[in-house]
Design a protein around this motif. Structure first.
Motif, mmCIF file in Angstrom:
data_model
loop_
_atom_site.group_PDB
_atom_site.id
_atom_site.type_symbol
_atom_site.label_atom_id
_atom_site.label_comp_id
_atom_site.label_asym_id
_atom_site.label_seq_id
_atom_site.Cartn_x
_atom_site.Cartn_y
_atom_site.Cartn_z
ATOM 1 N N ASP A 232 41.618 26.439 111.815
ATOM 2 C CA ASP A 232 40.186 26.151 111.804
ATOM 3 C C ASP A 232 39.362 27.351 112.265
ATOM 4 O O ASP A 232 39.895 28.429 112.533
ATOM 5 C CB ASP A 232 39.866 24.892 112.617
ATOM 6 C CG ASP A 232 40.040 25.077 114.128
ATOM 7 O OD1 ASP A 232 40.236 26.224 114.584
ATOM 8 O OD2 ASP A 232 39.973 24.071 114.856
ATOM 9 N N GLU A 238 46.177 23.592 112.741
ATOM 10 C CA GLU A 238 46.337 22.161 112.505
ATOM 11 C C GLU A 238 47.733 21.906 111.953
ATOM 12 O O GLU A 238 48.151 22.537 110.976
ATOM 13 C CB GLU A 238 45.297 21.646 111.510
ATOM 14 C CG GLU A 238 45.399 20.140 111.285
ATOM 15 C CD GLU A 238 44.426 19.622 110.229
ATOM 16 O OE1 GLU A 238 44.320 18.385 110.091
ATOM 17 O OE2 GLU A 238 43.795 20.452 109.550
ATOM 18 N N ARG A 246 48.641 14.158 113.604
ATOM 19 C CA ARG A 246 48.101 15.507 113.435
ATOM 20 C C ARG A 246 47.554 16.022 114.764
ATOM 21 O O ARG A 246 47.069 15.253 115.582
ATOM 22 C CB ARG A 246 46.994 15.531 112.375
ATOM 23 C CG ARG A 246 47.514 15.335 110.967
ATOM 24 C CD ARG A 246 46.521 15.815 109.923
ATOM 25 N NE ARG A 246 47.050 15.686 108.580
ATOM 26 C CZ ARG A 246 46.536 16.279 107.502
ATOM 27 N NH1 ARG A 246 45.465 17.062 107.633
ATOM 28 N NH2 ARG A 246 47.070 16.120 106.306
ATOM 29 N N GLU A 247 47.628 17.349 114.938
ATOM 30 C CA GLU A 247 47.165 17.963 116.176
ATOM 31 C C GLU A 247 46.647 19.362 115.880
ATOM 32 O O GLU A 247 47.142 20.042 114.973
ATOM 33 C CB GLU A 247 48.315 18.046 117.191
ATOM 34 C CG GLU A 247 47.914 18.630 118.539
ATOM 35 C CD GLU A 247 49.070 18.699 119.523
ATOM 36 O OE1 GLU A 247 48.809 18.954 120.716
ATOM 37 O OE2 GLU A 247 50.228 18.506 119.110
ATOM 38 N N PHE A 248 45.626 19.780 116.646
ATOM 39 C CA PHE A 248 45.133 21.152 116.564
ATOM 40 C C PHE A 248 45.689 21.916 117.767
ATOM 41 O O PHE A 248 45.437 21.545 118.915
ATOM 42 C CB PHE A 248 43.603 21.179 116.577
ATOM 43 C CG PHE A 248 42.981 20.770 115.272
ATOM 44 C CD1 PHE A 248 42.712 21.720 114.291
ATOM 45 C CD2 PHE A 248 42.673 19.440 115.018
ATOM 46 C CE1 PHE A 248 42.144 21.348 113.082
ATOM 47 C CE2 PHE A 248 42.101 19.061 113.820
ATOM 48 C CZ PHE A 248 41.833 20.022 112.847
#
Length: 258
Positions: A232, A238, A246-248
Motif C-alpha cells: 500500500d 498486504e 488478510r493482514e497489512f
C-alpha cells in the motif's frame, strides 16, 4: 581508493556541495555516521570500499568485502512522522533500481521491504536507522545505508550466503562504483524531495517480483504461509493467509522460494 572527484562530477547541481567522505575500510558506515548525526548537515555521505562490521536488518551482518561492492550511508533530516520512516527505505529501493538501469542493468527487482535482486539472487541490502525526538514524535535524523555487490568477490561469497547472494555485473569497469553512488544519490534526491507524498510507490510495486506468489511470513518465532497481495501507499505489505485472513504488515520478514 574510490575517487571523490569522479563522484562529485556526476552529481546533480542540487547535490554538488554536499559533504562526501571516502574511506578505504570502516566498521560500518551507518554506525560512524549515526554517531556524527547531530554534528553533520543533511546529505552528508560516508562511503567505504569495505566494512568489517557491515549491518543488515534484524541485527544481521552484511558481507562487505573490498573487491566486490561499495557501501555508503547518507544522513537525512526529513520532516517525517515515525510511522512513515519506512518510506525512506522503499524510496531507496526504487533509487537503486533506477541507478542500475542507468548503468545498464535493466532486470533488477525489489523484495519487500529492503532487498534488491538480480537474476534470482540478492545483490543489495538497504538499512535505515532512525533517531527519534521523544517530544515531537518525529525523526531527529535518519541514516540510510546501502550495500551493493556490483561484481562477484574475488574469493566468492561465503558458504552460508553463497546460494542467495549474487552480483549485478560480470566484471568491474573503471569508475563503476563511483558512478553507481552518484546515480543513486541523484535518483534518490528526486524522490526524497516529495517523499511524504509516496508518489513513487506505484514504481515500487511494479518492481516487486513476488506479488501474487506464495510466501512465508516470519515474525519472531512465528512462520505462516500466505499469498502476497500488494504493497500500500504506506509501504505495508498486504498478505492473505491460508485461512483467508488478510493482514497489512508494517514490519517483519518474508521468505520467497525463487
Amino acid at each position: 581508493m574510490l575517487s571523490l572527484e569522479r563522484i562529485k562530477d556526476s552529481l546533480c547541481d542540487e547535490l554538488k556541495d554536499i559533504d562526501v567522505n571516502i574511506f578505504d575500510e570502516v566498521t560500518s558506515t551507518n554506525t560512524l555516521l549515526k554517531e556524527e548525526g547531530n554534528n553533520k548537515n543533511e546529505w552528508c555521505t560516508f562511503i567505504a570500499s569495505s566494512q568489517t562490521g557491515g549491518k543488515g536488518r534484524l541485527g544481521r551482518s552484511f558481507y562487505s568485502p573490498q573487491s566486490s561492492g561499495v557501501y555508503f550511508s547518507i544522513l537525512l533530516k526529513p520532516d517525517l512522522e515515525i510511522q512513515k520512516a519506512i518510506l525512506i527505505t522503499t524510496a531507496a529501493a526504487v533509487a537503486v533500481t533506477r541507478a542500475l538501469e542507468i548503468l545498464g542493468c535493466e532486470n533488477s527487482q525489489i523484495k519487500w521491504v529492503n532487498d534488491i535482486f538480480v537474476a534470482g539472487k540478492k545483490v543489495c541490502g538497504i538499512l535505515t536507522e532512525s533517531v527519534i525526538n521523544t517530544v515531537t514524535k518525529k525523526l531527529d535524523f535518519a541514516v540510510l545505508g546501502v550495500g551493493i555487490n556490483l561484481v562477484k568477490p574475488q574469493e566468492d561469497f561465503p558458504e552460508d550466503i553463497k546460494e542467495i547472494a549474487g552480483a549485478v555485473f560480470e566484471s568491474e569497469t573503471e569508475g563503476l562504483k563511483e558512478c553507481f553512488v552518484a546515480e543513486f544519490l541523484n535518483e534518490f534526491y528526486k524522490i526524497y524531495k516529495d517523499l511524504s507524498t509516496a508518489s513513487f510507490m506505484s514504481e515500487y510495486r511494479e518492481k516487486c517480483f513476488f506479488l501474487g506468489e506464495e510466501i512465508t511470513v516470519i515474525q519472531g518465532d512465528s512462520k505462516r504461509k500466505a499469498t502476497a497481495i500488494s504493497v500500500d501507499e504506506n509501504a505495508c505489505l498486504e498478505v492473505e493467509y491460508e485461512n483467508g485472513e488478510r493482514e497489512f504488515l508494517g514490519n517483519g520478514e518474508i521468505s520467497i522460494k525463487i
